[in-house]
Every structure is written in C-alpha cells, then in structure tokens.
Design a protein around this motif. Sequence first.
Motif, PDB file in Angstrom:
ATOM      1  N   LEU A  93     -14.749  97.423-104.087  1.00 19.34           N
ATOM      2  CA  LEU A  93     -14.830  99.190-104.099  1.00 19.34           C
ATOM      3  C   LEU A  93     -15.179  99.381-102.831  1.00 19.34           C
ATOM      4  O   LEU A  93     -15.818  98.807-101.893  1.00 19.34           O
ATOM      5  N   THR A  94     -14.630 100.516-102.150  1.00 18.95           N
ATOM      6  CA  THR A  94     -14.980 100.709-100.790  1.00 18.95           C
ATOM      7  C   THR A  94     -15.842 101.571-100.902  1.00 18.95           C
ATOM      8  O   THR A  94     -16.689 102.071 -99.839  1.00 18.95           O
ATOM      9  N   SER A  95     -16.438 102.265-101.917  1.00 20.43           N
ATOM     10  CA  SER A  95     -17.788 103.188-102.017  1.00 20.43           C
ATOM     11  C   SER A  95     -18.616 102.361-102.514  1.00 20.43           C
ATOM     12  O   SER A  95     -18.773 101.817-103.668  1.00 20.43           O
ATOM     13  N   THR A  96     -19.904 102.436-101.855  1.00 16.92           N
ATOM     14  CA  THR A  96     -21.228 101.969-102.272  1.00 16.92           C
ATOM     15  C   THR A  96     -21.701 102.567-103.591  1.00 16.92           C
ATOM     16  O   THR A  96     -22.053 101.852-104.562  1.00 16.92           O
ATOM     17  N   ALA A  97     -21.402 103.828-103.806  1.00 18.85           N
ATOM     18  CA  ALA A  97     -21.679 104.399-105.013  1.00 18.85           C
ATOM     19  C   ALA A  97     -21.072 103.647-106.235  1.00 18.85           C
ATOM     20  O   ALA A  97     -21.562 103.641-107.256  1.00 18.85           O
ATOM     21  N   ASP A  98     -19.718 103.617-105.930  1.00 21.59           N
ATOM     22  CA  ASP A  98     -18.691 102.898-107.105  1.00 21.59           C
ATOM     23  C   ASP A  98     -19.369 101.482-107.452  1.00 21.59           C
ATOM     24  O   ASP A  98     -19.305 101.149-108.614  1.00 21.59           O
ATOM     25  N   ALA A  99     -19.692 100.692-106.354  1.00 25.91           N
ATOM     26  CA  ALA A  99     -20.188  99.360-106.603  1.00 25.91           C
ATOM     27  C   ALA A  99     -21.472  99.537-107.461  1.00 25.91           C
ATOM     28  O   ALA A  99     -21.746  98.720-108.400  1.00 25.91           O
ATOM     29  N   GLU A 100     -22.428 100.315-107.213  1.00 26.96           N
ATOM     30  CA  GLU A 100     -23.614 100.509-107.944  1.00 26.96           C
ATOM     31  C   GLU A 100     -23.231 100.902-109.303  1.00 26.96           C
ATOM     32  O   GLU A 100     -24.070 100.423-110.182  1.00 26.96           O
ATOM     33  N   ASP A 101     -22.346 101.702-109.645  1.00 23.46           N
ATOM     34  CA  ASP A 101     -21.760 102.110-110.855  1.00 23.46           C
ATOM     35  C   ASP A 101     -21.654 101.161-111.723  1.00 23.46           C
ATOM     36  O   ASP A 101     -21.852 100.955-112.818  1.00 23.46           O
ATOM     37  N   ALA A 102     -20.806 100.370-111.159  1.00 23.53           N
ATOM     38  CA  ALA A 102     -20.082  99.012-111.710  1.00 23.53           C
ATOM     39  C   ALA A 102     -21.345  98.191-112.183  1.00 23.53           C
ATOM     40  O   ALA A 102     -21.169  97.581-113.334  1.00 23.53           O
ATOM     41  N   VAL A 103     -21.873  98.006-111.396  1.00 24.75           N
ATOM     42  CA  VAL A 103     -23.291  97.096-111.558  1.00 24.75           C
ATOM     43  C   VAL A 103     -24.239  97.591-112.800  1.00 24.75           C
ATOM     44  O   VAL A 103     -24.543  96.901-113.903  1.00 24.75           O
ATOM     45  N   GLN A 104     -24.377  99.017-112.766  1.00 29.13           N
ATOM     46  CA  GLN A 104     -25.413  99.518-113.530  1.00 29.13           C
ATOM     47  C   GLN A 104     -24.549  99.539-115.014  1.00 29.13           C
ATOM     48  O   GLN A 104     -25.121  99.297-116.090  1.00 29.13           O
ATOM     49  N   GLU A 105     -23.159  99.654-114.903  1.00 27.48           N
ATOM     50  CA  GLU A 105     -22.628  99.688-116.357  1.00 27.48           C
ATOM     51  C   GLU A 105     -22.474  98.273-116.974  1.00 27.48           C
ATOM     52  O   GLU A 105     -22.547  98.191-118.137  1.00 27.48           O
ATOM     53  N   VAL A 106     -22.434  97.340-116.249  1.00 28.89           N
ATOM     54  CA  VAL A 106     -22.473  95.978-116.684  1.00 28.89           C
ATOM     55  C   VAL A 106     -23.891  95.794-117.397  1.00 28.89           C
ATOM     56  O   VAL A 106     -24.238  95.158-118.309  1.00 28.89           O
ATOM     57  N   PHE A 107     -24.966  96.059-116.632  1.00 23.93           N
ATOM     58  CA  PHE A 107     -26.288  96.088-117.031  1.00 23.93           C
ATOM     59  C   PHE A 107     -26.702  96.776-118.389  1.00 23.93           C
ATOM     60  O   PHE A 107     -27.153  96.293-119.404  1.00 23.93           O
ATOM     61  N   MET A 157     -26.956  90.656-105.752  1.00 29.96           N
ATOM     62  CA  MET A 157     -25.657  89.498-105.823  1.00 29.96           C
ATOM     63  C   MET A 157     -24.450  90.312-106.375  1.00 29.96           C
ATOM     64  O   MET A 157     -23.471  90.196-105.997  1.00 29.96           O
ATOM     65  N   LEU A 158     -24.768  90.743-107.485  1.00 28.19           N
ATOM     66  CA  LEU A 158     -23.660  91.654-108.192  1.00 28.19           C
ATOM     67  C   LEU A 158     -23.219  93.127-107.366  1.00 28.19           C
ATOM     68  O   LEU A 158     -21.975  93.229-107.398  1.00 28.19           O
ATOM     69  N   LEU A 159     -24.086  93.631-106.770  1.00 24.11           N
ATOM     70  CA  LEU A 159     -23.616  94.712-105.717  1.00 24.11           C
ATOM     71  C   LEU A 159     -22.945  94.505-104.801  1.00 24.11           C
ATOM     72  O   LEU A 159     -22.041  94.981-104.481  1.00 24.11           O
ATOM     73  N   ARG A 160     -23.181  93.176-104.113  1.00 26.26           N
ATOM     74  CA  ARG A 160     -22.355  92.757-102.934  1.00 26.26           C
ATOM     75  C   ARG A 160     -20.981  92.180-103.617  1.00 26.26           C
ATOM     76  O   ARG A 160     -19.835  92.635-102.827  1.00 26.26           O
ATOM     77  N   LEU A 161     -21.057  91.951-104.828  1.00 22.27           N
ATOM     78  CA  LEU A 161     -19.708  91.237-105.281  1.00 22.27           C
ATOM     79  C   LEU A 161     -18.785  92.523-105.654  1.00 22.27           C
ATOM     80  O   LEU A 161     -17.806  92.454-105.337  1.00 22.27           O
ATOM     81  N   ALA A 162     -19.418  93.555-106.227  1.00 20.83           N
ATOM     82  CA  ALA A 162     -18.740  94.796-106.552  1.00 20.83           C
ATOM     83  C   ALA A 162     -18.030  95.618-105.086  1.00 20.83           C
ATOM     84  O   ALA A 162     -17.118  95.998-105.213  1.00 20.83           O
ATOM     85  N   SER A 163     -19.056  95.210-104.186  1.00 22.92           N
ATOM     86  CA  SER A 163     -18.686  95.973-103.064  1.00 22.92           C
ATOM     87  C   SER A 163     -17.542  95.258-102.430  1.00 22.92           C
ATOM     88  O   SER A 163     -16.897  96.094-101.717  1.00 22.92           O
ATOM     89  N   THR A 164     -17.143  94.098-102.879  1.00 22.16           N
ATOM     90  CA  THR A 164     -15.870  93.411-102.322  1.00 22.16           C
ATOM     91  C   THR A 164     -14.717  94.085-102.854  1.00 22.16           C
ATOM     92  O   THR A 164     -13.950  94.079-102.011  1.00 22.16           O
TER      93      THR A 164
END
Length: 158
Positions: free
Chosen positions: A29-43, A20-27
């Motif tokens: 950010l245009t890069s999947t890698a950036d969205a994954e980074d955002a979620v990882q940093e939150v964790f 869910m957080l990855l989908r949210l971050a993807s809205t």
Amino acid sequence: MVPSGTDETICRIVTAYSSMLLRLASTRLTSTADAEDAVQEVFLKLLSTPISFRDAEHEKAWLIRATLHRACDIRRRTERTCIPLEEALQVAAPETDTEVLSAVRSLPEKYSTVLHLHYYEGYSIKEIGTLLGLPAATVGTRLARGRKRLREMLKEEC
C-alpha cells in the motif's frame, strides 16, 4: 495449540509483530494510514475469531498471510476509487520512501512480496515458501526475476 483470544496472547502478538506487519503492509500500500488499517483489521480478526495455532511459526505465518490478503483487498478498493490529482501525487510519492523501496513497491505483487520478506524481514527462501504456501523453487525464481526487474528499473532511473 496456542489459543489466540486471551488478553496476554493478544498483547504479546501485537508487541512482537506489529512493526513487521506494518512494514509488510506498506510494501503493498502506498498510504501509511491504509497499511495501519490493514494491520489493525488483522488484529481485530484475531480478537474476534477463535483461532488456535500449532506453534509460534504457525501464528506468524497466519499473521503474514492475513496481512498480505487484507492489504491486497484495501489496494483493490482504493484503485477503484477516484481521488483528486493533488492527493494522488502526495500518496504516490511519500517523502520517507527510499528509491529502492519505492522501486520494490512498484514491482508486481508476486515479486515485491518475496523481495520484501527476504531482504527486509530476513527470511530464507525455504521460510518464505512455507509462509506463502509456495515451493522453495518458485520463491527462488521469483526472487531472481524480481532482482532482475529491480536492477533494470534502477538503471533506467540513473
């Protein structure tokens, strides 16, 4: 109070909320890698900071807010960075996006957030208001205005 630092708690949170957080971050950010980074940093923040949640809803709200804030930080950072035109074109048009999701992403942040939470995550207006710290009336107004803008954008593309 639910402590956030135990291994079991972290595993449960990652399993329950990562997609869910990855989908949210993807809205945001245009890069999947950036969205994954955002979620990882939150964790990582959750691991390194002693946070106590009142209940599961407080935990979920904190994760959503933290992910949105981190994604916005990453987006601001990438907007200030110059990248080659070829890369920019690849990032701006990922082949996996649908036309509607791309249009939602291109809306101003205040509209795309509520549209995503309502239509993609299934939250009610009242729940979105609680998650984002906004009155329900404001969320409803943003949903209506976001839908109107989305309709106009999709008509222009036809």
